[in-house]
Scaffold this motif. Structure first.
Motif, mmCIF file in Angstrom:
data_model
loop_
_atom_site.group_PDB
_atom_site.id
_atom_site.type_symbol
_atom_site.label_atom_id
_atom_site.label_comp_id
_atom_site.label_asym_id
_atom_site.label_seq_id
_atom_site.Cartn_x
_atom_site.Cartn_y
_atom_site.Cartn_z
ATOM 1 N N ASP A 3 -4.425 -14.571 1.299
ATOM 2 C CA ASP A 3 -5.487 -14.992 2.210
ATOM 3 C C ASP A 3 -5.319 -14.345 3.585
ATOM 4 O OD1 ASP A 3 -6.546 -16.586 0.218
ATOM 5 O OD2 ASP A 3 -5.546 -18.411 0.912
ATOM 6 N N LEU A 4 -4.065 -14.203 4.032
ATOM 7 C CA LEU A 4 -3.804 -13.548 5.318
ATOM 8 C C LEU A 4 -4.265 -12.097 5.291
ATOM 9 C CD1 LEU A 4 -2.448 -13.700 8.158
ATOM 10 C CD2 LEU A 4 -0.351 -12.890 7.049
ATOM 11 N N VAL A 5 -4.015 -11.414 4.173
ATOM 12 C CA VAL A 5 -4.456 -10.032 4.045
ATOM 13 C C VAL A 5 -5.972 -9.933 4.187
ATOM 14 C CG1 VAL A 5 -4.618 -8.070 2.443
ATOM 15 C CG2 VAL A 5 -2.483 -9.370 2.617
ATOM 16 N N GLU A 6 -6.682 -10.937 3.668
ATOM 17 C CA GLU A 6 -8.146 -10.924 3.728
ATOM 18 C C GLU A 6 -8.675 -11.162 5.135
ATOM 19 O OE1 GLU A 6 -10.288 -10.266 0.992
ATOM 20 O OE2 GLU A 6 -8.318 -9.597 0.298
ATOM 21 N N THR A 7 -7.949 -11.935 5.943
ATOM 22 C CA THR A 7 -8.479 -12.351 7.249
ATOM 23 C C THR A 7 -7.888 -11.598 8.426
ATOM 24 O OG1 THR A 7 -6.828 -14.133 7.385
ATOM 25 C CG2 THR A 7 -8.975 -14.672 6.404
ATOM 26 N N ASP A 57 -0.483 -3.757 11.603
ATOM 27 C CA ASP A 57 0.762 -4.200 10.976
ATOM 28 C C ASP A 57 0.745 -5.720 10.849
ATOM 29 O OD1 ASP A 57 2.047 -1.634 10.753
ATOM 30 O OD2 ASP A 57 2.320 -1.691 12.926
ATOM 31 N N LEU A 58 0.642 -6.210 9.626
ATOM 32 C CA LEU A 58 0.689 -7.655 9.411
ATOM 33 C C LEU A 58 2.056 -8.194 9.826
ATOM 34 C CD1 LEU A 58 -0.949 -8.093 5.886
ATOM 35 C CD2 LEU A 58 -1.943 -8.692 8.086
ATOM 36 N N TYR A 60 -0.845 -3.062 -1.756
ATOM 37 C CA TYR A 60 -1.961 -4.000 -1.969
ATOM 38 C C TYR A 60 -2.824 -4.099 -0.720
ATOM 39 C CZ TYR A 60 -4.597 -8.297 -2.564
ATOM 40 O OH TYR A 60 -5.629 -9.215 -2.634
ATOM 41 N N VAL A 61 -2.185 -4.176 0.466
ATOM 42 C CA VAL A 61 -2.933 -4.246 1.717
ATOM 43 C C VAL A 61 -3.820 -3.018 1.860
ATOM 44 C CG1 VAL A 61 -2.723 -4.193 4.234
ATOM 45 C CG2 VAL A 61 -1.258 -5.716 2.901
ATOM 46 N N ARG A 62 -3.263 -1.852 1.599
ATOM 47 C CA ARG A 62 -4.047 -0.617 1.726
ATOM 48 C C ARG A 62 -5.210 -0.606 0.741
ATOM 49 N NH1 ARG A 62 -1.875 5.435 0.382
ATOM 50 N NH2 ARG A 62 -1.672 4.429 -1.646
ATOM 51 N N ARG A 63 -4.970 -0.994 -0.503
ATOM 52 C CA ARG A 63 -6.035 -0.982 -1.505
ATOM 53 C C ARG A 63 -7.148 -1.957 -1.158
ATOM 54 N NH1 ARG A 63 -3.183 -0.878 -7.495
ATOM 55 N NH2 ARG A 63 -1.829 0.938 -7.183
ATOM 56 N N ARG A 64 -6.779 -3.149 -0.683
ATOM 57 C CA ARG A 64 -7.810 -4.132 -0.335
ATOM 58 C C ARG A 64 -8.633 -3.653 0.849
ATOM 59 N NH1 ARG A 64 -10.937 -6.815 -2.532
ATOM 60 N NH2 ARG A 64 -11.250 -8.262 -0.807
ATOM 61 N N ARG A 65 -7.965 -3.127 1.871
ATOM 62 C CA ARG A 65 -8.697 -2.673 3.048
ATOM 63 C C ARG A 65 -9.615 -1.507 2.700
ATOM 64 N NH1 ARG A 65 -4.208 -3.266 7.968
ATOM 65 N NH2 ARG A 65 -4.293 -5.556 8.014
ATOM 66 N N MET A 66 -9.140 -0.616 1.862
ATOM 67 C CA MET A 66 -9.976 0.508 1.482
ATOM 68 C C MET A 66 -11.117 0.074 0.556
ATOM 69 S SD MET A 66 -8.894 3.006 3.223
ATOM 70 C CE MET A 66 -8.490 1.733 4.451
ATOM 71 N N VAL A 108 -15.607 1.488 11.256
ATOM 72 C CA VAL A 108 -15.096 0.942 9.995
ATOM 73 C C VAL A 108 -13.572 1.056 9.971
ATOM 74 C CG1 VAL A 108 -15.093 1.191 7.484
ATOM 75 C CG2 VAL A 108 -17.219 1.493 8.772
ATOM 76 N N ALA A 109 -13.057 2.192 10.425
ATOM 77 C CA ALA A 109 -11.614 2.394 10.446
ATOM 78 C C ALA A 109 -10.928 1.336 11.308
ATOM 79 C CB ALA A 109 -11.287 3.791 10.968
ATOM 80 N N VAL A 110 -11.437 1.129 12.510
ATOM 81 C CA VAL A 110 -10.830 0.156 13.429
ATOM 82 C C VAL A 110 -10.929 -1.252 12.862
ATOM 83 C CG1 VAL A 110 -11.040 -0.907 15.712
ATOM 84 C CG2 VAL A 110 -11.210 1.580 15.472
ATOM 85 N N ARG A 111 -12.031 -1.572 12.237
ATOM 86 C CA ARG A 111 -12.239 -2.913 11.682
ATOM 87 C C ARG A 111 -11.219 -3.231 10.594
ATOM 88 N NH1 ARG A 111 -17.402 -2.748 12.339
ATOM 89 N NH2 ARG A 111 -17.910 -1.729 10.360
#
Length: 287
Positions: A10-14, A19-20, A51-57, A74-77
């Motif tokens: 959930d943290l990855v989504e929000t 850097d998390l 996983y973080v990279r795949r979800r963000r992309m 989009v990149a900054v977001r």
């Protein structure tokens, strides 16, 4: 741990920070970043960073395919400070650049949001012993090899094959602790290292801290602490790899221990080349 992993998803989504703060998240949930990353990697089949990279992309690709006007926005977001870094990550996931996705709409690869569920099936019978040891001194012949998750590691096999038979006998004679026999030691592995990452593999034995070490041998010193010793028997290397996975899916979620930094140690009790009886030792601490 299952609830903590889902909260991490959930943290990855929000959280779109570059850097998390995984360390802060782990502390807030009563665990360690090391254990959290190891469990995520073992259960998800990929490192947290991947996983973080795949979800963000995945999310970025959807925005661009929908016609987002500015690639930099989009990149900054999605946590990237430059179009160059964003473009490299985007292409690594999708195989096309951001501009191509915006113009053509794809093809794009999707990484679904993960959800973890506990299913304790006992599919891998495990005899587990908790033991505490003083400082371990592991000596033998070390090599840097790439990490391979499934199947035999040919680089490790080549390293072992390069050691003369008489050297195996010498190592066994040097061994003077209760941890008897030749050990396969894996060290210097990041908690969520992707396949291909270099690690240290040591083929050797255990000595007392006061025992003189021959100068031609590599040395790995391991601080005192608790270890979980898992025993299993079956086809090699499938049984050992399944045992490793089962510690994450079945044992750790059901017991009040967590991994601590340290090498993994495999001791072969019987080995025919295609069948093995072995022990897997993992460094642990109370959860």
């Amino acid at each position: 741990m299952i609830g903590t992993l889902n909260a991490l998803v959930d943290l990855v989504e929000t959280d779109r920070a570059e850097d998390l703060d995984v360390g802060g998240f782990a502390r807030a949930h009563g665990t360690t970043e090391y254990h959290l990353r190891r469990m995520f990697s073992a259960l998800a089949g990929m490192p947290l960073s991947e996983y973080v990279r795949r979800r963000r992309m995945t999310l970025a690709g959807a925005e661009l395919a929908a016609g987002a006007p500015h690639i930099l926005d989009v990149a900054v977001r999605h946590g990237y400070g430059s179009i160059e870094a964003f473009g490299r990550a985007f292409r690594a996931v999708h195989g096309i650049g951001p501009a191509d996705a915006r113009r053509d709409g794809g093809p794009l690869r999707t990484q679904p949001t993960l959800r973890f569920r506990l299913s304790v099936e006992g599919s891998i019978p495990m005899d587990v012993t908790i033991t505490t040891t003083p400082e371990l001194v592991l000596v033998g012949h070390a090599a840097r090899v790439p990490l391979i998750h499934e199947g035999a590691n040919p680089h490790i096999q080549a390293h072992i094959a390069s050691i003369p038979p008489q050297e195996h006998s010498r190592l066994k004679q040097l061994n003077d602790t209760e941890l008897r026999g030749i050990l396969a030691v894996t060290a210097d592995v990041a908690p969520d290292a992707p396949e291909g990452t270099e690690l240290t593999y040591l083929h050797g034995v255990s000595l007392r801290p006061t025992t003189p070490v021959p100068t031609d041998l590599d040395v790995l010193r391991v601080e005192p602490g608790a270890w979980a010793v898992f025993a299993a028997t079956g086809p090699f290397p499938e049984t050992l790899q399944s045992l490793w996975a089962a510690t994450a899916t079945e044992w750790f979620p059901s017991n009040s221990w967590r991994l601590r930094p340290g090498p993994s140690i495999v001791r072969y009790l019987e080995f025919t080349g295609i069948h093995a009886s072995c022990e897997l030792r993992l460094a642990i601490e109370p959860a």
